[in-house]
Structure formats: C-alpha cells, structure tokens
Design an enzyme around this catalytic site. Structure first.
Site, PDB file in Angstrom:
ATOM      1  N   GLN A 101     -10.492   2.828   0.938  1.00  0.00           N
ATOM      2  CA  GLN A 101      -9.293   2.970   0.117  1.00  0.00           C
ATOM      3  C   GLN A 101      -9.322   1.939  -1.007  1.00  0.00           C
ATOM      4  O   GLN A 101      -9.340   0.722  -0.758  1.00  0.00           O
ATOM      5  CB  GLN A 101      -8.008   2.808   0.919  1.00  0.00           C
ATOM      6  CG  GLN A 101      -6.792   3.226   0.077  1.00  0.00           C
ATOM      7  CD  GLN A 101      -5.465   2.885   0.701  1.00  0.00           C
ATOM      8  OE1 GLN A 101      -5.175   1.709   0.944  1.00  0.00           O
ATOM      9  NE2 GLN A 101      -4.637   3.889   0.957  1.00  0.00           N
ATOM     10  N   TYR A 189       2.626   0.334  -5.579  1.00  0.00           N
ATOM     11  CA  TYR A 189       1.512  -0.437  -6.139  1.00  0.00           C
ATOM     12  C   TYR A 189       1.134   0.094  -7.522  1.00  0.00           C
ATOM     13  O   TYR A 189       1.850   0.908  -8.104  1.00  0.00           O
ATOM     14  CB  TYR A 189       0.344  -0.448  -5.161  1.00  0.00           C
ATOM     15  CG  TYR A 189       0.704  -1.110  -3.848  1.00  0.00           C
ATOM     16  CD1 TYR A 189       1.237  -2.400  -3.816  1.00  0.00           C
ATOM     17  CD2 TYR A 189       0.558  -0.435  -2.630  1.00  0.00           C
ATOM     18  CE1 TYR A 189       1.595  -3.011  -2.628  1.00  0.00           C
ATOM     19  CE2 TYR A 189       0.913  -1.037  -1.437  1.00  0.00           C
ATOM     20  CZ  TYR A 189       1.433  -2.320  -1.434  1.00  0.00           C
ATOM     21  OH  TYR A 189       1.806  -2.915  -0.261  1.00  0.00           O
ATOM     22  N   ARG A 236      -3.713   9.058  -2.172  1.00  0.00           N
ATOM     23  CA  ARG A 236      -2.559   8.880  -1.286  1.00  0.00           C
ATOM     24  C   ARG A 236      -1.285   8.649  -2.093  1.00  0.00           C
ATOM     25  O   ARG A 236      -1.242   7.818  -3.000  1.00  0.00           O
ATOM     26  CB  ARG A 236      -2.784   7.693  -0.339  1.00  0.00           C
ATOM     27  CG  ARG A 236      -1.627   7.530   0.659  1.00  0.00           C
ATOM     28  CD  ARG A 236      -1.943   6.533   1.751  1.00  0.00           C
ATOM     29  NE  ARG A 236      -1.837   7.158   3.063  1.00  0.00           N
ATOM     30  CZ  ARG A 236      -1.406   6.544   4.150  1.00  0.00           C
ATOM     31  NH1 ARG A 236      -1.038   5.272   4.105  1.00  0.00           N
ATOM     32  NH2 ARG A 236      -1.351   7.162   5.303  1.00  0.00           N
ATOM     33  N   GLY A 332      -0.939   5.904  12.703  1.00  0.00           N
ATOM     34  CA  GLY A 332      -1.148   4.515  12.334  1.00  0.00           C
ATOM     35  C   GLY A 332      -1.032   3.549  13.493  1.00  0.00           C
ATOM     36  O   GLY A 332      -2.027   3.139  14.085  1.00  0.00           O
ATOM     37  N   ARG A 333       0.195   3.159  13.827  1.00  0.00           N
ATOM     38  CA  ARG A 333       0.387   2.169  14.884  1.00  0.00           C
ATOM     39  C   ARG A 333      -0.244   2.582  16.214  1.00  0.00           C
ATOM     40  O   ARG A 333      -0.825   1.745  16.907  1.00  0.00           O
ATOM     41  CB  ARG A 333       1.878   1.866  15.052  1.00  0.00           C
ATOM     42  CG  ARG A 333       2.458   1.053  13.902  1.00  0.00           C
ATOM     43  CD  ARG A 333       3.945   0.763  14.093  1.00  0.00           C
ATOM     44  NE  ARG A 333       4.482  -0.030  12.991  1.00  0.00           N
ATOM     45  CZ  ARG A 333       4.921   0.480  11.855  1.00  0.00           C
ATOM     46  NH1 ARG A 333       4.873   1.797  11.654  1.00  0.00           N
ATOM     47  NH2 ARG A 333       5.407  -0.298  10.900  1.00  0.00           N
TER      48      ARG A 333
END
Length: 375
Positions: A101, A189, A236, A332-333
């Site tokens: 990424q 971002y 993404r 994810g987690r």
C-alpha cells in the site's frame, strides 16, 4: 463455512486467489529505526497470515514527507526495499499474494516527523481537524498522540513531482518483490485531501470543481498503472455518509455529497482499468452502514473486483458476496489476533481477542505471538 463463497477461488488481475478473505492494510508501527526499515519481525507477521487469499501491507510512505506516525515503514530507500524483500519472500514461500500500500499522509503529520522539522505538505494550508491525531516518538519505543501541525500548500510543480514519487514508489515495490500495489486514497490522507473541497482550496487545475479536485487522483493512478500495469493495481477509498464526532476522528474529511464524489472518482478507476477497488467502512460500534444504493452504484460503475472492509463477520461478508455487491471481504482486527483466521472461519473455531495495548509499536508481543488454533 467451508462451502461458503468466502472459500471459492477468484481471479484478481493475473492471479488466482485461493479464497476471498483479505488481510487489509493495518498500521502496526514495528519498523526498524532509524530509517523506518521493514524487518524480520514484520516478515514473520505477514508470513503467519499468508493463508489469506489476498494481502495488502500496512501503509508504507512513498517519501520522508509522507510519514504521519512513528515507526511506520517506508518504500523509498534501498534499505527499505531490501527490508520489504524479506517480507515478500516470506509470504511467497507460503504461496501468498501480497500488494504494497503506497501512502502519503499529506497534512496529517507533525513537524517532528518531517525532514528538518519542516511543515507537512498539503493541497492547501489548512490544518487538519482538531479531532484528528498523529502519533509521534517521544523516546526509544515511546510515543504520544499529538495534534497535526499546520501544513504548507504545495506548489503546482511540487504536485507534479509527487505524482512521479508515487510512480517511483511503485517501481520500488516491484523491486522488493511485491505482486502489485494499492494506492491509499482514503482516511483524510493526501489523495483524499485533494479530492475534498474542505481541504482543497486551490485555484489552479488541481482545485475548484470536482473534476479538478479529482485530477491528482487521476494522474497518480495513471502514473502508477504505467509502472505496474493496471491489472496489478488497486485503490482504497473510505466514503462516509454521516458526519459525527467519530467520523471526524476516523477519516478527518466528510464530503458534502459523498455519493456523487466517489462515483465520479470510481469512474476514473474504471477508465484506467485497475484490478480492484477497496472500500473501507467505518468500524466503530454505532457507525453508519453504507447506503445500499451507493453499493449498487459502485457495482454498476466498476467492472473490476470490489473489496469491502469494516465490521464484517464471516456471515455478513458472505451475505454481501452472495448479493453480488462485493468480490472479496477484508477482516482487520480479527486478522491481527488470529494469524490462522481463514482456518478458524472455515472450521467454526473460536477467535482470539485483540490486545488493544499492543496494536501500535513494541516488539513481538501482540504482534507475532498470537497462537493458531491448533497450537
């Protein structure tokens, strides 16, 4: 669950995935210092999770100014490329497929993380929302949350140079052995900052109209596709449809009309012909779900593979796959705490709980010491 659509093979660009379970980008802040260099510890972490059908690394900054958090890895120096090669070799030894990424945080940074303690760079000189925090180093293996520093606006020439920095990062990713790359265009971002009218007040060709605000996205995607091939490229996004206190912490930017903004952005990705679109949904307990009409328009607009990430269980992920709205589901987690997550889902085995205190920074504790079910 072994017969679930989660465990059907799927083509992704030139690759055939063994299942539709994705390890998404997850910042863990374990790179070697100084130099933000990927290391053997990280290679072990990713290798442990190579049972995923598809893997994407944590965000890796494309240049020194792209860093917004302590101890995150980069992909711009020879040492970093060599470090990432350890990761890709470890994953490939287990038959895994892994993309890097590419990340630039833009204004979501702090002067202590910037070269020569300069101001962070951004489309416009607008400070990030006060609810957004960065993580800065305060000592060896010690850090604290801080407010982002006031950024300075990039010149037009610097914007064009940044497009080429993304392209160079893609070349570096190939040199490190990655199977492809994902461009981080989410979570407030740099690319997201260009897209949003809230953070982009430019008066040149990169600001003003939505078409102009999408220009940086288009140029970066086209430049990276030219390096790696569109069939080995993903993007993404993280659209949000309600503005709450939690939203601003999570993403930093909420569009006035996210449906129109992101469908227009996705049209660009369709024109370039990239392999996949990854959509990160908000994942706190009471987070709003994406509207069904938006999911349907995404599917109708984009012909590549679609990944959704958020508060997905195996059951919820299977439902969205069966509805034809997604092709892959990212966890994810659960993947942080369960290196053998695909096996646990397939067999209905219980999941380890995540130790939140070891999420960011540290050593092997809470990183590579989570046990597989059979251990």
């Amino acid at each position: 669950m072994k017969t679930s659509k989660l465990f059907q093979n799927l083509s992704l660009g030139p690759y055939v995935l063994q299942n539709r379970i994705v390890l998404p980008p997850l910042t863990r802040s374990r790179s070697t210092q100084p130099g933000n260099i990927p290391n053997e510890l990280m290679a072990t972490y990713y290798q442990q999770r190579a049972g995923a059908g598809f893997m994407v690394t944590e965000g890796t900054q494309i240049e020194p100014r792209g860093q917004g958090y302590a101890w995150t890895p980069g992909i711009y120096s020879p040492e970093q490329i060599a470090g990432w090669r350890k990761v890709t070799e470890a994953v490939h030894a287990k038959g895994g497929i892994i993309f890097a990424q590419l990340w630039h945080v833009g204004r979501v940074s702090h002067t202590s993380l910037q070269p020569d303690h300069a101001s962070p760079v951004a489309p416009s000189a607008i400070r990030a929302d006060s609810n957004v925090k960065v993580f800065i180093e305060t000592g060896p293996n010690a850090g604290t949350l801080a407010d982002p520093s006031m950024p300075r606006a990039l010149s037009n020439a610097e914007v064009k140079e940044l497009v080429q920095l993304y392209a160079q990062a893609a070349r570096n990713a190939l040199a490190a052995g990655f199977d492809g790359v994902e461009i981080h265009c989410a979570n407030g971002y740099l690319v997201n900052q260009f897209i949003s009218a809230h953070s982009n007040h430019r008066e040149d060709e990169y600001g003003g109209s939505l078409n102009n605000r999408l220009r940086f996205l288009r140029e970066v995607v086209e430049a990276v596709a030219e390096v790696v091939g569109a069939d080995r490229l993903g993007v993404r996004f993280a659209p949000l449809f309600e503005s709450t206190e939690e939203d601003r912490v999570y993403i930093g930017l909420v569009e006035d009309d996210p449906h129109v903004t992101y469908i227009e952005a996705i049209k660009i990705l369709e024109e370039v012909g990239i392999a996949y679109l990854s959509i990160a949904e908000a994942d706190w307990d009471n987070a709003p779900e994406l509207p069904h009409d938006f999911r349907r328009d995404v599917r109708d607009t984009f012909s590549g593979r679609i990944i959704y990430a958020g508060r997905y269980t195996a059951e919820r992920g299977t439902r969205i796959l069966e509805a034809g709205l997604a092709d892959l589901i990212a966890f994810g987690r659960p993947f942080i705490a369960n290196p053998d997550l695909p096996d646990r889902i397939a067999n209905g085995w219980p999941l380890n709980a995540v130790d939140a205190s070891t999420m960011y920074g540290g050593t092997e504790k809470g990183y590579i010491d989570y046990p597989a079910y059979a251990d």
